[in-house]
Design a protein around this motif. Structure first.
Motif: not given
Length: 296
Positions: A30-45, A161-168
């Motif tokens: 399938a490939s895709g991001p090694m850290d899918r959660t972090a990849f998705e968070r960047a889109g949320v921001w 409306r993006g969210q303010h980036p915050t460290p996970a």
């Protein structure tokens, strides 16, 4: 039309999206991001992001904006500067034409992500733009990015409306695993030591797999470590012929001929991918039912 021009890229910087699930029967992982959660968070921001982003490694990334574009970064802990000014991590920013972005190694993590408020205009291959390092397809000509590459960007996407980036919050504790399909091929003593002894992430890691150092020689006495090849999945822990454990990752080969003692649960695979070489690793067994209820 906007674009970015790569000025510096590590050997494993690639374009990734959600990947190609369901194609393993055709020999394509399938490939895709090694850290899918972090990849998705960047889109949320961003509020709205193109499906494709850049995955970079501890070598970092440098690029120049050719036109205005909004970006967001996340994953691990890196150092970011825009036009020479240090920025927080994770972060989002509006770049203007000529903006210079520099991402350097930070204190934690192996993989970081760069997302845009528009799609990266490269062809779809088998329904995805994800780069497969083993198949040599997707991304930019099926290869890693390098200095001089120009990535064209499509039209700006309608923004929410993006969210303010915050460290996970980074979880700690053992990496949870379910029993592997070949666990019974190992003695009771080896299976017990697998979940009581500590391993360590070795420097031999990439998108295909992560080799583990085994200081306690847990698998030194294991026998029959070669089997008829069958299908493997991300997170499978294979024990190679010399007793070395290797955790298969997003660009794993479609089949494997070594026994799999366990499989890392999906909820912990992102966290595992970010462990740097030398980090101690312990495994904790859980049931399949428990694993299915876990979230990354």
């Amino acid at each position: 039309m906007s674009a970015i021009r790569i000025t510096r890229a590590g050997p494993l910087a690639t374009l990734q999206d959600a990947g190609r699930p369901g194609l393993l029967r055709h020999g394509i992982s399938a490939s895709g991001p090694m850290d899918r959660t972090a990849f998705e968070r960047a889109g949320v921001w961003l509020g709205a992001a193109g499906a494709t982003g850049i995955e970079f490694t501890t070598a970092g990334l440098g690029f120049v904006a050719e036109g205005s574009v909004s970006i967001a970064v996340d994953g691990g802990s890196f150092e970011l500067s825009i036009d020479g000014e240090a920025k927080s991590w994770p972060s989002r920013a509006l770049l203007s034409a000529g903006s210079i972005v520099d991402i350097r190694p930070g204190p934690a993590g192996n993989y970081g992500y760069l997302r845009f408020d528009r799609e990266i205009d490269v062809p779809l291959v088998m329904g995805s733009r994800a780069t497969s390092s083993i198949a040599g397809i997707g991304g930019l000509d099926g290869r890693a990015l390098r200095a001089g590459d120009v990535l064209p960007l499509g039209a700006t996407l309608p923004r929410g409306r993006g969210q303010h980036p915050t460290p996970a919050t980074v979880a700690d504790g053992p990496i949870r695993v379910i029993r592997g399909i070949h666990a019974d091929r190992f003695s009771n003593a080896i299976r017990q030591r697998f979940v009581t002894d500590a391993f360590a992430v070795s420097p031999q890691l990439d998108r295909m797999g992560v080799r583990l150092a085994d200081p306690g020689q847990v698998f030194a006495e294991a026998k029959i470590l070669s089997l008829v090849s069958d299908a493997v999945v991300p997170g499978d822990i294979q024990i190679l012929g010399d007793g070395t454990p290797i955790v298969l990752m997003r660009d794993h080969q479609p089949t494997g001929g070594y026994p799999r003692i366990a499989t890392v649960v999906t909820a912990d695979l992102d966290r595992f991918s970010q462990l740097r070489p030398g980090t101690q690793v312990r495994f904790a067994p859980v049931t399949v039912a428990h694993a299915e209820g876990l979230k990354p």
